[in-house]
Motif scaffolding. Structure first.
Motif, PDB file in Angstrom:
ATOM      1  N   ARG A  96       0.813  -1.210   0.000  1.00 31.74           N
ATOM      2  CA  ARG A  96       0.000   0.000   0.000  1.00 31.74           C
ATOM      3  C   ARG A  96       0.853   1.268   0.000  1.00 31.74           C
ATOM      4  NH1 ARG A  96      -5.551  -0.571   3.285  1.00 31.74           N
ATOM      5  NH2 ARG A  96      -5.916   1.210   1.902  1.00 31.74           N
ATOM      6  N   ARG A  97       2.148   1.120   0.063  1.00 40.35           N
ATOM      7  CA  ARG A  97       3.006   2.299   0.033  1.00 40.35           C
ATOM      8  C   ARG A  97       2.824   3.050  -1.283  1.00 40.35           C
ATOM      9  NH1 ARG A  97       8.640  -0.088   2.729  1.00 40.35           N
ATOM     10  NH2 ARG A  97       8.015   0.300   4.905  1.00 40.35           N
ATOM     11  N   LEU A  98       2.872   4.362  -1.187  1.00 37.91           N
ATOM     12  CA  LEU A  98       2.699   5.181  -2.381  1.00 37.91           C
ATOM     13  C   LEU A  98       3.833   4.967  -3.370  1.00 37.91           C
ATOM     14  CD1 LEU A  98       1.226   7.509  -3.891  1.00 37.91           C
ATOM     15  CD2 LEU A  98       2.661   9.096  -2.578  1.00 37.91           C
ATOM     16  N   VAL A  99       5.065   5.024  -2.876  1.00 40.96           N
ATOM     17  CA  VAL A  99       6.236   4.888  -3.759  1.00 40.96           C
ATOM     18  C   VAL A  99       6.602   3.413  -3.838  1.00 40.96           C
ATOM     19  CG1 VAL A  99       8.579   5.633  -4.240  1.00 40.96           C
ATOM     20  CG2 VAL A  99       7.009   7.184  -3.072  1.00 40.96           C
ATOM     21  N   ARG A 100       6.150   2.802  -4.900  1.00 42.57           N
ATOM     22  CA  ARG A 100       6.380   1.385  -5.159  1.00 42.57           C
ATOM     23  C   ARG A 100       6.552   1.219  -6.658  1.00 42.57           C
ATOM     24  NH1 ARG A 100       0.639   1.618  -3.582  1.00 42.57           N
ATOM     25  NH2 ARG A 100      -0.691   1.143  -5.391  1.00 42.57           N
ATOM     26  N   PRO A 101       6.948   0.037  -7.132  1.00 44.37           N
ATOM     27  CA  PRO A 101       7.097  -0.140  -8.576  1.00 44.37           C
ATOM     28  C   PRO A 101       5.850   0.307  -9.334  1.00 44.37           C
ATOM     29  CG  PRO A 101       8.025  -2.015  -7.439  1.00 44.37           C
ATOM     30  CD  PRO A 101       7.363  -1.170  -6.376  1.00 44.37           C
ATOM     31  N   GLY A 102       6.053   1.073 -10.392  1.00 41.80           N
ATOM     32  CA  GLY A 102       4.956   1.630 -11.173  1.00 41.80           C
ATOM     33  C   GLY A 102       4.706   3.091 -10.866  1.00 41.80           C
ATOM     34  N   PHE A 103       5.010   3.510  -9.632  1.00 41.07           N
ATOM     35  CA  PHE A 103       4.768   4.903  -9.279  1.00 41.07           C
ATOM     36  C   PHE A 103       5.641   5.884 -10.057  1.00 41.07           C
ATOM     37  CE2 PHE A 103       5.727   8.710  -6.788  1.00 41.07           C
ATOM     38  CZ  PHE A 103       4.457   9.242  -6.663  1.00 41.07           C
ATOM     39  N   PRO A 104       6.919   5.594 -10.315  1.00 36.94           N
ATOM     40  CA  PRO A 104       7.726   6.559 -11.065  1.00 36.94           C
ATOM     41  C   PRO A 104       7.124   6.957 -12.409  1.00 36.94           C
ATOM     42  CG  PRO A 104       9.163   4.953 -10.045  1.00 36.94           C
ATOM     43  CD  PRO A 104       7.753   4.465  -9.833  1.00 36.94           C
ATOM     44  N   THR A 105       6.541   6.019 -13.117  1.00 35.74           N
ATOM     45  CA  THR A 105       5.918   6.333 -14.399  1.00 35.74           C
ATOM     46  C   THR A 105       4.750   7.292 -14.209  1.00 35.74           C
ATOM     47  OG1 THR A 105       6.562   4.196 -15.330  1.00 35.74           O
ATOM     48  CG2 THR A 105       4.761   5.356 -16.415  1.00 35.74           C
ATOM     49  N   THR A 106       3.976   7.071 -13.142  1.00 33.71           N
ATOM     50  CA  THR A 106       2.851   7.945 -12.838  1.00 33.71           C
ATOM     51  C   THR A 106       3.331   9.356 -12.523  1.00 33.71           C
ATOM     52  OG1 THR A 106       1.555   6.086 -11.997  1.00 33.71           O
ATOM     53  CG2 THR A 106       0.905   8.293 -11.270  1.00 33.71           C
ATOM     54  N   ALA A 107       4.347   9.464 -11.659  1.00 39.48           N
ATOM     55  CA  ALA A 107       4.866  10.774 -11.280  1.00 39.48           C
ATOM     56  C   ALA A 107       5.527  11.468 -12.459  1.00 39.48           C
ATOM     57  CB  ALA A 107       5.851  10.628 -10.125  1.00 39.48           C
ATOM     58  N   ALA A 108       6.247  10.698 -13.265  1.00 41.05           N
ATOM     59  CA  ALA A 108       6.994  11.282 -14.386  1.00 41.05           C
ATOM     60  C   ALA A 108       6.065  11.928 -15.401  1.00 41.05           C
ATOM     61  CB  ALA A 108       7.842  10.209 -15.058  1.00 41.05           C
ATOM     62  N   ARG A 109       4.885  11.362 -15.585  1.00 37.86           N
ATOM     63  CA  ARG A 109       3.946  11.933 -16.550  1.00 37.86           C
ATOM     64  C   ARG A 109       3.609  13.380 -16.207  1.00 37.86           C
ATOM     65  NH1 ARG A 109      -0.819  13.595 -16.117  1.00 37.86           N
ATOM     66  NH2 ARG A 109      -2.164  13.899 -17.951  1.00 37.86           N
ATOM     67  N   ALA A 110       3.446  13.670 -14.917  1.00 32.60           N
ATOM     68  CA  ALA A 110       3.015  14.999 -14.491  1.00 32.60           C
ATOM     69  C   ALA A 110       4.150  16.013 -14.456  1.00 32.60           C
ATOM     70  CB  ALA A 110       2.362  14.914 -13.115  1.00 32.60           C
ATOM     71  N   LEU A 111       5.398  15.543 -14.473  1.00 34.53           N
ATOM     72  CA  LEU A 111       6.552  16.424 -14.335  1.00 34.53           C
ATOM     73  C   LEU A 111       7.110  16.850 -15.683  1.00 34.53           C
ATOM     74  CD1 LEU A 111       8.321  14.545 -11.432  1.00 34.53           C
ATOM     75  CD2 LEU A 111       7.690  16.963 -11.348  1.00 34.53           C
ATOM     76  N   ALA A 112       7.509  18.105 -15.772  1.00 38.86           N
ATOM     77  CA  ALA A 112       8.195  18.582 -16.972  1.00 38.86           C
ATOM     78  C   ALA A 112       9.600  17.994 -17.023  1.00 38.86           C
ATOM     79  CB  ALA A 112       8.270  20.111 -16.937  1.00 38.86           C
ATOM     80  N   ASP A 113      10.187  17.949 -18.206  1.00 38.26           N
ATOM     81  CA  ASP A 113      11.572  17.488 -18.333  1.00 38.26           C
ATOM     82  C   ASP A 113      12.469  18.341 -17.447  1.00 38.26           C
ATOM     83  OD1 ASP A 113      10.577  15.766 -20.187  1.00 38.26           O
ATOM     84  OD2 ASP A 113      11.657  16.592 -21.910  1.00 38.26           O
ATOM     85  N   GLY A 114      13.320  17.696 -16.657  1.00 35.11           N
ATOM     86  CA  GLY A 114      14.207  18.407 -15.752  1.00 35.11           C
ATOM     87  C   GLY A 114      13.569  18.826 -14.448  1.00 35.11           C
ATOM     88  N   ALA A 115      12.265  18.583 -14.278  1.00 33.41           N
ATOM     89  CA  ALA A 115      11.565  18.943 -13.054  1.00 33.41           C
ATOM     90  C   ALA A 115      12.006  18.035 -11.904  1.00 33.41           C
ATOM     91  CB  ALA A 115      10.061  18.853 -13.258  1.00 33.41           C
ATOM     92  N   VAL A 116      11.702  18.449 -10.685  1.00 33.49           N
ATOM     93  CA  VAL A 116      12.254  17.820  -9.492  1.00 33.49           C
ATOM     94  C   VAL A 116      11.202  17.035  -8.717  1.00 33.49           C
ATOM     95  CG1 VAL A 116      13.445  18.246  -7.301  1.00 33.49           C
ATOM     96  CG2 VAL A 116      13.973  19.654  -9.293  1.00 33.49           C
ATOM     97  N   LEU A 117      11.597  15.855  -8.280  1.00 36.09           N
ATOM     98  CA  LEU A 117      10.798  15.047  -7.361  1.00 36.09           C
ATOM     99  C   LEU A 117      11.547  15.004  -6.037  1.00 36.09           C
ATOM    100  CD1 LEU A 117       8.463  13.037  -6.726  1.00 36.09           C
ATOM    101  CD2 LEU A 117       9.939  11.214  -7.607  1.00 36.09           C
TER     102      LEU A 117
END
Length: 241
Positions: A155-176
């Motif tokens: 149930r953790r938010l940051v797990r396999p698959g989450f990076p793709t979800t987060a990356a979609r919303a971020l501009a190139d070079g944007a920060v997580l």
């Protein structure tokens, strides 16, 4: 005959709690929510986001500016502080607990933070569909629920698959930006993001330096009081192909 709709395919990273709202919290929703709280079209659950819904960022904020999104904003201490001291940027708080949303609105109103909006919704749905692709210049995830029992790790938010979800919303070079006081979760975050082709490390050594823009919150104080080390991570969105 159409196929029956499923409730949710993925487990959410929160347990929704209900409780009696104080008079101040009720006032926040009655008087402040029309300005601060976005009216999100729902799908199969109250905290869901309809997959066809899209946020018109420029219309909501009335301008074009950098957008910083905090996932799990809690009582809103970090994002209200940032919004009130960075008037040239826009901020979006994503939270599911109504008491936290109320406190955030009350504090934002007191500080005059008009560059802040809130969404009461499941964060992955906000990142995967509701935000326009590449809209965010930063995404913050500070002290997410660690779900420290092994049987609950899924149930953790940051797990396999989450990076793709987060990356979609971020501009190139944007920060997580991420922070947690649970060592095993910090290690999991780092492993998951190190393996993600969408992200590149923005730190040297084992952990990133503490983010100066993160004010001390109750969650951080609690972790320190219990003798847990605070670990930060910072990644940048890799250029899209």
């Amino acid at each position: 005959m159409s196929e029956p709709r499923t409730f949710r395919e993925e487990p959410v990273s929160f347990v929704r709690r209900s409780g009696r709202m104080s008079e101040g919290q009720e006032r926040a929703f009655e008087e402040l929510a029309p300005f601060y709280l976005l009216d999100v079209p729902r799908d199969v659950a109250f905290t869901s986001v309809h997959p066809d819904a899209r946020l018109d960022v420029e219309s909501v904020y009335g301008r074009t500016a950098s957008l910083i999104v905090e996932i799990g904003s809690g009582q809103g201490h970090a994002i209200v502080s940032a919004a009130s001291t960075r008037p040239d940027d826009d901020f979006l708080a994503v939270e599911v607990f109504r008491a936290g949303l109320a406190r955030t609105m009350l504090d934002a109103d007191r500080e005059g933070a008009r560059n802040l909006r809130l969404i009461e919704a499941n964060a992955p749905e906000v990142l995967s569909t509701y935000l326009p692709a590449g809209a965010a210049s930063e995404v913050w995830i500070f002290f997410p629920d660690p779900w420290h029992k092994s049987r609950h790790n899924k149930r953790r938010l940051v797990r396999p698959g989450f990076p793709t979800t987060a990356a979609r919303a971020l501009a190139d070079g944007a920060v997580l930006r991420l922070a947690t006081d649970w060592e095993d979760y910090a290690v999991q975050m780092r492993e998951v993001l190190d393996d993600a082709p969408e992200f590149e490390r923005d730190f040297e050594g084992e952990w990133a330096e503490r983010f100066d823009g993160r004010v001390m919150t109750a969650f951080e104080r609690k972790g320190i009081a219990k003798g847990r080390d605070i670990r930060d991570l910072t990644y940048r969105r890799a250029p899209r192909a």
